[in-house]
Design an enzyme around this catalytic site. Structure first.
Site, PDB file in Angstrom:
ATOM      1  N   ALA A   1      -1.499   5.884   1.284  1.00 15.68           N
ATOM      2  CA  ALA A   1      -2.710   5.063   1.255  1.00 15.68           C
ATOM      3  C   ALA A   1      -3.024   4.530   2.647  1.00 15.68           C
ATOM      4  CB  ALA A   1      -2.551   3.923   0.269  1.00 15.68           C
TER       5      ALA A   1
ATOM      6  N   GLN B   1      -4.271   4.346  -8.950  1.00 13.98           N
ATOM      7  CA  GLN B   1      -3.829   5.692  -9.297  1.00 13.98           C
ATOM      8  C   GLN B   1      -3.642   5.836 -10.807  1.00 13.98           C
ATOM      9  OE1 GLN B   1      -2.678   3.755  -6.890  1.00 13.98           O
ATOM     10  NE2 GLN B   1      -1.988   4.920  -5.097  1.00 13.98           N
TER      11      GLN B   1
ATOM     12  N   LEU C   1       0.882  -1.162   0.000  1.00 17.86           N
ATOM     13  CA  LEU C   1       0.000   0.000   0.000  1.00 17.86           C
ATOM     14  C   LEU C   1       0.922   1.214   0.000  1.00 17.86           C
ATOM     15  CD1 LEU C   1      -2.984  -0.575   2.493  1.00 17.86           C
ATOM     16  CD2 LEU C   1      -3.107  -0.287   0.010  1.00 17.86           C
ATOM     17  N   ASP C   2       0.639   2.179  -0.867  1.00 20.26           N
ATOM     18  CA  ASP C   2       1.469   3.372  -0.917  1.00 20.26           C
ATOM     19  C   ASP C   2       1.520   4.066   0.437  1.00 20.26           C
ATOM     20  OD1 ASP C   2       1.974   2.917  -3.556  1.00 20.26           O
ATOM     21  OD2 ASP C   2       0.509   4.356  -4.306  1.00 20.26           O
ATOM     22  N   THR C   3       2.558   4.872   0.621  1.00 20.35           N
ATOM     23  CA  THR C   3       2.762   5.560   1.899  1.00 20.35           C
ATOM     24  C   THR C   3       1.539   6.367   2.325  1.00 20.35           C
ATOM     25  OG1 THR C   3       5.112   5.756   1.354  1.00 20.35           O
ATOM     26  CG2 THR C   3       4.286   7.110   3.162  1.00 20.35           C
TER      27      THR C   3
END
Length: 283
Positions: free
Chosen positions: A155, A238, A151-153
């Site tokens: 997110a 995204q 999971l992106d930072t």
């Protein structure tokens, strides 16, 4: 009389009996230290002797110790490349133990679900002073836990952790993908036209991305969208909206493979139930 009363009574009796009694009481304490030292030495020797092979297999989650004995006697287990059929055989934690050709992890498999907060790195480079998900999960287990997927930072939402390499590998490359539902906030309202484009399938990185469902979030502005997909490609959500001219400013994964955020506050984690684990393994 309580245990403490009895102990206190013994000490009082020793003082009343004069110096000889006191001397005897003092000598009586000496073997306790020796016994403690003996126990510590015994523990150390036991650890160096290794762990029984059937327990090693049971800890790896293959089967019970009793069933492990059956598989061992049948020749299903190898240690450092050699078949072992001896009952009570002991191995070291760094030995290469295989069951039907598959390497085993002697640690008991553990599974945790985290509701990741915003601003925590999952993997990759961490900026100076940055926090990682392991700052939260570090005390969950003595075993080395790894996140399944990313999971992106910025997110938020559900992230699975385990020391079960086999399950992690299967979930990383699922045959039919994994059901995921995201609550998104975009930098502007999503037009009805673009909503329909997403439903029909949009080409992302030269591949048509099929979504299971997409809709506006009920009773919220039209820049808030619910999206269900099965793709686990990095940054796929995204990229999808960027293709259509939108920026995702908030991303929250609320469902992962049947797991939900119910009763799991942001920044907290919990162990998976047995039924949840069975469902994951059947994906």
């Amino acid at each position: 009389m309580s245990r403490n009363d009895k102990s206190s009574g013994g000490k009082m009796s020793g003082r009343q009996g004069g110096g000889e009694r006191k001397k005897s009481y003092s000598r009586g304490n000496a073997p306790v230290k020796k016994n403690t030292e003996a126990k510590e030495k015994s523990k150390s020797a036991s650890a160096s002797d290794g762990i029984r092979l059937n327990k090693y297999i049971a800890n790896a989650g293959v089967c019970s110790r009793r069933d492990a004995d059956i598989y061992i006697s049948a020749g299903n287990v190898t240690v450092n490349g050699k078949t072992v059929t001896e009952m009570g055989y002991k191995v070291q934690l760094n030995d290469d133990v295989k069951f039907d050709g598959r390497s085993l992890n002697p640690e008991k498999p553990e599974y945790f679900l985290l509701n990741k907060p915003k601003g925590f790195f999952t993997t990759g480079s961490v900026v100076k002073g940055g926090r990682t998900v392991m700052d939260i999960m570090g005390k969950a287990s003595k075993s080395k836990l790894d996140p399944v997927g990313k999971l992106d930072t910025q997110a938020m939402g559900l992230l699975l952790f385990t020391n079960d390499g086999t399950l992690a590998k299967n979930l990383a490359k699922p045959k039919n993908g994994i059901r995921q539902i995201y609550h998104l906030e975009l930098n502007k309202s999503l037009s009805q036209e673009d909503l329909e484009k997403i439903r029909e399938g949009v080409f992302v990185d030269k591949t048509k991305l099929i979504v299971q469902d997409v809709s506006y979030v009920t009773d919220r502005p039209k820049n808030e969208v619910g999206l269900e997909i099965k793709s686990i490609k990095p940054h796929i959500v995204q990229k999808l909206f960027k293709t259509l001219g939108y920026e995702v400013v908030k991303l929250d994964r609320v469902v992962y493979g049947g797991l939900t955020k119910k009763d799991l506050p942001r920044g907290r984690f919990r162990s998976l139930t047995q039924q949840e684990l069975i469902n994951l393994k059947n994906l």
